[in-house]
Design a protein around this motif. Sequence first.
Motif, PDB file in Angstrom:
ATOM      1  N   LEU A  32       0.837  -1.185   0.000  1.00 28.79           N
ATOM      2  CA  LEU A  32       0.000   0.000   0.000  1.00 28.79           C
ATOM      3  C   LEU A  32       0.882   1.248   0.000  1.00 28.79           C
ATOM      4  CD1 LEU A  32      -2.662  -1.291   2.537  1.00 28.79           C
ATOM      5  CD2 LEU A  32      -3.024  -0.862   0.104  1.00 28.79           C
ATOM      6  N   ARG A  33       0.287   2.394   0.253  1.00 24.84           N
ATOM      7  CA  ARG A  33       1.016   3.658   0.169  1.00 24.84           C
ATOM      8  C   ARG A  33       2.205   3.698   1.112  1.00 24.84           C
ATOM      9  NH1 ARG A  33      -1.924   9.576   0.666  1.00 24.84           N
ATOM     10  NH2 ARG A  33      -0.150  10.867   0.023  1.00 24.84           N
ATOM     11  N   TRP A  34       2.013   3.193   2.343  1.00 24.83           N
ATOM     12  CA  TRP A  34       3.097   3.123   3.320  1.00 24.83           C
ATOM     13  C   TRP A  34       3.126   1.723   3.899  1.00 24.83           C
ATOM     14  CZ3 TRP A  34      -0.424   7.394   4.881  1.00 24.83           C
ATOM     15  CH2 TRP A  34      -0.074   8.600   4.243  1.00 24.83           C
ATOM     16  N   PRO A  35       4.296   1.247   4.319  1.00 26.67           N
ATOM     17  CA  PRO A  35       4.382  -0.101   4.903  1.00 26.67           C
ATOM     18  C   PRO A  35       3.726  -0.170   6.275  1.00 26.67           C
ATOM     19  CG  PRO A  35       6.495   1.027   5.068  1.00 26.67           C
ATOM     20  CD  PRO A  35       5.620   1.906   4.220  1.00 26.67           C
ATOM     21  N   LEU A  36       3.373  -1.363   6.678  1.00 26.28           N
ATOM     22  CA  LEU A  36       2.762  -1.586   7.984  1.00 26.28           C
ATOM     23  C   LEU A  36       3.690  -1.136   9.107  1.00 26.28           C
ATOM     24  CD1 LEU A  36       0.447  -2.764   9.699  1.00 26.28           C
ATOM     25  CD2 LEU A  36       1.556  -5.007   9.486  1.00 26.28           C
ATOM     26  N   GLY A  37       4.982  -1.359   8.947  1.00 28.29           N
ATOM     27  CA  GLY A  37       5.961  -0.890   9.932  1.00 28.29           C
ATOM     28  C   GLY A  37       6.191  -1.826  11.095  1.00 28.29           C
ATOM     29  N   ILE A  38       5.630  -3.031  11.035  1.00 27.77           N
ATOM     30  CA  ILE A  38       5.800  -4.004  12.103  1.00 27.77           C
ATOM     31  C   ILE A  38       5.566  -5.380  11.504  1.00 27.77           C
ATOM     32  CG2 ILE A  38       3.378  -3.996  12.817  1.00 27.77           C
ATOM     33  CD1 ILE A  38       4.293  -4.159  15.711  1.00 27.77           C
ATOM     34  N   GLU A  39       6.151  -6.387  12.094  1.00 28.91           N
ATOM     35  CA  GLU A  39       5.897  -7.741  11.621  1.00 28.91           C
ATOM     36  C   GLU A  39       4.434  -8.099  11.891  1.00 28.91           C
ATOM     37  OE1 GLU A  39       7.586  -9.997   9.926  1.00 28.91           O
ATOM     38  OE2 GLU A  39       9.187  -8.509   9.655  1.00 28.91           O
ATOM     39  N   GLY A  72      -7.356   6.198   1.483  1.00 22.80           N
ATOM     40  CA  GLY A  72      -6.777   6.633   0.222  1.00 22.80           C
ATOM     41  C   GLY A  72      -7.807   7.193  -0.741  1.00 22.80           C
ATOM     42  N   MET A  73      -7.641   6.893  -2.041  1.00 20.39           N
ATOM     43  CA  MET A  73      -8.529   7.413  -3.077  1.00 20.39           C
ATOM     44  C   MET A  73      -9.755   6.541  -3.297  1.00 20.39           C
ATOM     45  SD  MET A  73      -7.113  10.214  -4.207  1.00 20.39           S
ATOM     46  CE  MET A  73      -7.892  10.463  -5.801  1.00 20.39           C
ATOM     47  N   SER A  74      -9.602   5.239  -3.102  1.00 22.97           N
ATOM     48  CA  SER A  74     -10.681   4.332  -3.484  1.00 22.97           C
ATOM     49  C   SER A  74     -10.910   3.218  -2.479  1.00 22.97           C
ATOM     50  CB  SER A  74     -10.360   3.708  -4.852  1.00 22.97           C
ATOM     51  OG  SER A  74      -9.122   2.991  -4.797  1.00 22.97           O
ATOM     52  N   GLY A  75     -10.346   3.344  -1.285  1.00 25.72           N
ATOM     53  CA  GLY A  75     -10.423   2.255  -0.322  1.00 25.72           C
ATOM     54  C   GLY A  75     -11.743   2.206   0.439  1.00 25.72           C
ATOM     55  N   SER A  76     -12.059   1.028   0.932  1.00 24.02           N
ATOM     56  CA  SER A  76     -13.209   0.831   1.794  1.00 24.02           C
ATOM     57  C   SER A  76     -12.923  -0.360   2.701  1.00 24.02           C
ATOM     58  CB  SER A  76     -14.494   0.592   0.992  1.00 24.02           C
ATOM     59  OG  SER A  76     -14.374  -0.577   0.189  1.00 24.02           O
ATOM     60  N   LEU A  77     -13.521  -0.329   3.881  1.00 23.02           N
ATOM     61  CA  LEU A  77     -13.371  -1.421   4.838  1.00 23.02           C
ATOM     62  C   LEU A  77     -14.649  -2.247   4.875  1.00 23.02           C
ATOM     63  CD1 LEU A  77     -11.664   0.334   7.893  1.00 23.02           C
ATOM     64  CD2 LEU A  77     -10.606  -1.301   6.331  1.00 23.02           C
ATOM     65  N   LEU A  78     -14.471  -3.536   5.111  1.00 27.88           N
ATOM     66  CA  LEU A  78     -15.592  -4.436   5.298  1.00 27.88           C
ATOM     67  C   LEU A  78     -15.323  -5.256   6.549  1.00 27.88           C
ATOM     68  CD1 LEU A  78     -18.260  -5.357   3.970  1.00 27.88           C
ATOM     69  CD2 LEU A  78     -16.966  -7.165   2.834  1.00 27.88           C
ATOM     70  N   PHE A  79     -16.309  -5.357   7.420  1.00 27.21           N
ATOM     71  CA  PHE A  79     -16.160  -6.144   8.637  1.00 27.21           C
ATOM     72  C   PHE A  79     -17.333  -7.102   8.736  1.00 27.21           C
ATOM     73  CE2 PHE A  79     -16.701  -6.919  13.235  1.00 27.21           C
ATOM     74  CZ  PHE A  79     -15.435  -7.420  13.517  1.00 27.21           C
ATOM     75  N   HIS A 104     -10.273  -3.086   1.149  1.00 29.47           N
ATOM     76  CA  HIS A 104     -10.374  -3.240  -0.303  1.00 29.47           C
ATOM     77  C   HIS A 104      -9.943  -1.923  -0.930  1.00 29.47           C
ATOM     78  CE1 HIS A 104     -12.024  -4.710  -4.141  1.00 29.47           C
ATOM     79  NE2 HIS A 104     -12.485  -3.476  -4.310  1.00 29.47           N
ATOM     80  N   ASP A 105      -8.917  -1.924  -1.766  1.00 23.16           N
ATOM     81  CA  ASP A 105      -8.350  -0.673  -2.275  1.00 23.16           C
ATOM     82  C   ASP A 105      -7.786  -0.877  -3.675  1.00 23.16           C
ATOM     83  OD1 ASP A 105      -7.301   1.808  -2.647  1.00 23.16           O
ATOM     84  OD2 ASP A 105      -5.859   1.722  -1.010  1.00 23.16           O
ATOM     85  N   PHE A 109      -3.806   3.574  -2.782  1.00 22.13           N
ATOM     86  CA  PHE A 109      -3.324   4.806  -2.172  1.00 22.13           C
ATOM     87  C   PHE A 109      -3.632   4.828  -0.670  1.00 22.13           C
ATOM     88  CE2 PHE A 109      -3.561   6.489  -6.578  1.00 22.13           C
ATOM     89  CZ  PHE A 109      -2.272   6.980  -6.665  1.00 22.13           C
ATOM     90  N   GLY A 110      -4.335   3.821  -0.194  1.00 15.98           N
ATOM     91  CA  GLY A 110      -4.626   3.725   1.228  1.00 15.98           C
ATOM     92  C   GLY A 110      -3.439   3.175   1.991  1.00 15.98           C
ATOM     93  N   ALA A 111      -3.611   3.016   3.303  1.00  9.23           N
ATOM     94  CA  ALA A 111      -2.504   2.527   4.123  1.00  9.23           C
ATOM     95  C   ALA A 111      -3.017   2.010   5.451  1.00  9.23           C
ATOM     96  CB  ALA A 111      -1.478   3.634   4.364  1.00  9.23           C
ATOM     97  N   VAL A 112      -2.276   1.065   6.010  1.00  8.70           N
ATOM     98  CA  VAL A 112      -2.451   0.621   7.385  1.00  8.70           C
ATOM     99  C   VAL A 112      -1.066   0.677   8.014  1.00  8.70           C
ATOM    100  CG1 VAL A 112      -3.208  -1.202   8.938  1.00  8.70           C
ATOM    101  CG2 VAL A 112      -4.340  -0.916   6.711  1.00  8.70           C
TER     102      VAL A 112
END
Length: 271
Positions: A32-39, A72-79, A104-105, A109-112
């Motif tokens: 994604l746009r930026w890495p998770l930054g953790i294992e 981001g530009m086109s992301g959405s979450l589903l739970f 879902h992106d 351009f989204g990130a976690v």
Amino acid sequence: MPELPEVEVTRRSFADRIAGARILGVSLGKPLRWPLGIEPASLVGQGVLGVRRRGKYLLLELDHGLLLVHLGMSGSLLFASDLPPRGTHDHFELVTTQGVLRLHDPRRFGAVVHASGLDDPVAAKLLGKLGVEPLEAGFDPAAFHRALRQRHAPIKQVLLAGDIVVGVGNIYASEALFLAGIRPTTRADRIGLPRATRLHAAIVDVLGRAVALGGSTLRDFSSAQGQQGYFQMEAMVYGREGQPCRVCGGEIKAIRQGQRSTFFCPHCQRP
């Protein structure tokens, strides 16, 4: 792009259901746009304490640290408790004891991003320059006017910058300026206190109504429960170029500001 109302609608649609859950697994898709930054494995076993929002970021508070989610530009979450297998555009998945949270992106351009806390340099970089929340008590009309007096740029661009008031994106800036009767090209420092006060009230009103209507679904936005928004059906100017103004009957115009489309009524909105 999902704006503040869409992000808040998303938060409300799953925050209560995921609170108290324990993480069982984490899956990543394409970068994604930026890495998770953790294992990812280090998140397993942690509890999800709650979900807050700051601007257009969702903050999943964990036993240790937090996850900052941006759509981001086109992301959405589903739970949901049961989801089909991940597809090509599903790039992050958090499996918990109370359901699966999936990002879902299509445009990625989204990130976690993981941060140890709000004072973590990662969180400070993403959140530190954001302005006041427009739907909270700290959004004060007089302070808003004082901040506008320091800006020489067009008011629409100042609103989009997000460092005075956060989350007033392209759709809702156009709508709020129409409601306040202010031309989008008007310099921010030339807006007096009475007009700034009207704009302040318009921002609160427009964003509040948008949240109540589930946000705006222009292309593919849906909440974490798969529900679409309906604010776009009530839009006064956004996306209505060439159509009659719902107030005066004049023709709605469109211009480009900072590579974004701006819609306004030349009769109802004064410079």
